[in-house]
Design a protein around this motif. Structure first.
Motif, mmCIF file in Angstrom:
data_model
loop_
_atom_site.group_PDB
_atom_site.id
_atom_site.type_symbol
_atom_site.label_atom_id
_atom_site.label_comp_id
_atom_site.label_asym_id
_atom_site.label_seq_id
_atom_site.Cartn_x
_atom_site.Cartn_y
_atom_site.Cartn_z
ATOM 1 N N MET A 33 0.860 -1.176 0.000
ATOM 2 C CA MET A 33 0.000 0.000 0.000
ATOM 3 C C MET A 33 0.897 1.227 0.000
ATOM 4 O O MET A 33 1.869 1.286 0.750
ATOM 5 C CB MET A 33 -0.934 0.009 1.207
ATOM 6 C CG MET A 33 -1.880 1.205 1.228
ATOM 7 S SD MET A 33 -3.128 1.104 2.543
ATOM 8 C CE MET A 33 -4.382 0.132 1.721
ATOM 9 N N LEU A 34 0.567 2.190 -0.872
ATOM 10 C CA LEU A 34 1.284 3.456 -0.944
ATOM 11 C C LEU A 34 0.370 4.552 -0.426
ATOM 12 O O LEU A 34 -0.718 4.756 -0.958
ATOM 13 C CB LEU A 34 1.707 3.772 -2.383
ATOM 14 C CG LEU A 34 2.304 5.156 -2.634
ATOM 15 C CD1 LEU A 34 3.586 5.363 -1.833
ATOM 16 C CD2 LEU A 34 2.560 5.357 -4.132
ATOM 17 N N PHE A 35 0.817 5.223 0.625
ATOM 18 C CA PHE A 35 0.093 6.353 1.198
ATOM 19 C C PHE A 35 0.654 7.628 0.578
ATOM 20 O O PHE A 35 1.867 7.842 0.585
ATOM 21 C CB PHE A 35 0.286 6.397 2.718
ATOM 22 C CG PHE A 35 -0.335 5.233 3.428
ATOM 23 C CD1 PHE A 35 -1.554 5.365 4.080
ATOM 24 C CD2 PHE A 35 0.302 3.995 3.452
ATOM 25 C CE1 PHE A 35 -2.124 4.289 4.743
ATOM 26 C CE2 PHE A 35 -0.255 2.916 4.112
ATOM 27 C CZ PHE A 35 -1.476 3.059 4.760
ATOM 28 N N THR A 36 -0.239 8.457 0.043
ATOM 29 C CA THR A 36 0.187 9.703 -0.595
ATOM 30 C C THR A 36 -0.621 10.874 -0.027
ATOM 31 O O THR A 36 -1.738 10.692 0.461
ATOM 32 C CB THR A 36 -0.004 9.644 -2.121
ATOM 33 O OG1 THR A 36 -1.392 9.560 -2.433
ATOM 34 C CG2 THR A 36 0.746 8.464 -2.742
ATOM 35 N N TRP A 37 -0.026 12.049 -0.112
ATOM 36 C CA TRP A 37 -0.667 13.291 0.299
ATOM 37 C C TRP A 37 -0.534 14.275 -0.866
ATOM 38 O O TRP A 37 0.329 15.158 -0.850
ATOM 39 C CB TRP A 37 0.005 13.849 1.562
ATOM 40 C CG TRP A 37 -0.267 13.024 2.775
ATOM 41 C CD1 TRP A 37 -1.243 13.247 3.700
ATOM 42 C CD2 TRP A 37 0.417 11.842 3.201
ATOM 43 N NE1 TRP A 37 -1.196 12.276 4.671
ATOM 44 C CE2 TRP A 37 -0.181 11.395 4.387
ATOM 45 C CE3 TRP A 37 1.499 11.105 2.686
ATOM 46 C CZ2 TRP A 37 0.237 10.265 5.077
ATOM 47 C CZ3 TRP A 37 1.916 9.969 3.366
ATOM 48 C CH2 TRP A 37 1.286 9.568 4.549
ATOM 49 N N PRO A 38 -1.379 14.125 -1.889
ATOM 50 C CA PRO A 38 -1.274 14.989 -3.070
ATOM 51 C C PRO A 38 -1.325 16.471 -2.692
ATOM 52 O O PRO A 38 -2.161 16.895 -1.890
ATOM 53 C CB PRO A 38 -2.488 14.598 -3.912
ATOM 54 C CG PRO A 38 -2.799 13.192 -3.483
ATOM 55 C CD PRO A 38 -2.459 13.148 -2.020
ATOM 56 N N GLY A 39 -0.403 17.227 -3.256
ATOM 57 C CA GLY A 39 -0.356 18.672 -3.028
ATOM 58 C C GLY A 39 0.369 19.086 -1.763
ATOM 59 O O GLY A 39 0.577 20.277 -1.538
ATOM 60 N N GLU A 40 0.753 18.156 -0.921
ATOM 61 C CA GLU A 40 1.481 18.491 0.308
ATOM 62 C C GLU A 40 2.973 18.266 0.109
ATOM 63 O O GLU A 40 3.389 17.420 -0.680
ATOM 64 C CB GLU A 40 1.003 17.628 1.484
ATOM 65 C CG GLU A 40 -0.403 17.932 1.931
ATOM 66 C CD GLU A 40 -0.780 17.165 3.199
ATOM 67 O OE1 GLU A 40 0.126 16.804 3.987
ATOM 68 O OE2 GLU A 40 -1.981 16.934 3.396
ATOM 69 N N THR A 41 3.760 19.005 0.871
ATOM 70 C CA THR A 41 5.200 18.803 0.842
ATOM 71 C C THR A 41 5.586 17.713 1.825
ATOM 72 O O THR A 41 4.811 17.361 2.724
ATOM 73 C CB THR A 41 5.947 20.107 1.197
ATOM 74 O OG1 THR A 41 5.527 20.514 2.500
ATOM 75 C CG2 THR A 41 5.655 21.210 0.191
ATOM 76 N N ALA A 42 6.780 17.201 1.675
ATOM 77 C CA ALA A 42 7.289 16.181 2.586
ATOM 78 C C ALA A 42 7.358 16.757 3.996
ATOM 79 O O ALA A 42 7.681 17.923 4.184
ATOM 80 C CB ALA A 42 8.665 15.712 2.138
ATOM 81 N N GLN A 43 7.036 15.916 4.973
ATOM 82 C CA GLN A 43 7.100 16.337 6.365
ATOM 83 C C GLN A 43 7.292 15.118 7.248
ATOM 84 O O GLN A 43 7.146 13.984 6.796
ATOM 85 C CB GLN A 43 5.837 17.098 6.763
ATOM 86 C CG GLN A 43 4.554 16.323 6.552
ATOM 87 C CD GLN A 43 3.321 17.180 6.776
ATOM 88 O OE1 GLN A 43 2.916 17.383 7.909
ATOM 89 N NE2 GLN A 43 2.750 17.689 5.689
#
Length: 160
Positions: free
Chosen positions: A76-86
């Motif tokens: 499973m790949l969790f993504t946060w479209p539009g957010e920067t790395a944190q």
């Protein structure tokens, strides 16, 4: 009349078979969404996976809760479209099987790996660096492929 019944029976059988095939289609996740290709490149070579995408808050919150162990080639790949790395932190709440949690930076490189996370634990497992995405694999899989910090993860989300 017999011809018409034969055609109708054939159509019904075809629909039943196509419905069964869709229900068991290994190229879709439990929500019917298509799985996507993801590759982790380590010193031992390229390792291909088909991953479910958790790109909305409800999907990220549910993750792999209440699910059986993953197959060797799934994740499973969790993504946060539009957010920067944190800095990110994951837990294993209601997740009955152990997982490897791989934190991935903006550049598609592994930031850190939590190996064999304890099932059903509410302990927060930090990324220990900015992560743009997170890959979950069956526990022990990261060791089996020789994954370590700095290795590349290839998926369009990371621009690779």
């Amino acid at each position: 009349m017999l011809y018409r019944r034969t055609i109708l029976a054939a159509l019904a059988a075809g629909l039943a078979l196509s419905g069964a095939a869709c229900a068991q289609d290994p190229a879709v996740d439990v929500n019917g969404r298509p799985l996507e290709a993801l590759t982790i490149v380590t010193a031992s070579g390229s390792h291909d996976f088909l991953v479910e995408i958790a790109d909305t808050e409800p999907l990220r919150q549910r993750g792999l809760m209440h699910r059986p162990p993953l197959a060797d080639d799934r994740g499973m790949l969790f993504t946060w479209p539009g957010e920067t790395a944190q800095e990110r932190g994951f837990w294993m709440h209601n997740t009955p099987s152990s997982l490897d949690i791989i934190y991935v930076g903006d550049d598609g490189r592994i930031v850190s790996i939590i190996r064999r996370a304890a099932p059903n634990s509410d302990a927060i497992l930090p990324s220990r660096g900015p992560a743009k995405g997170v890959v979950e694999l069956r526990a022990g899989r990261a060791d089996e492929i020789g994954a370590k910090a700095g290795d590349a993860v290839r998926h369009p989300y990371f621009g690779r």
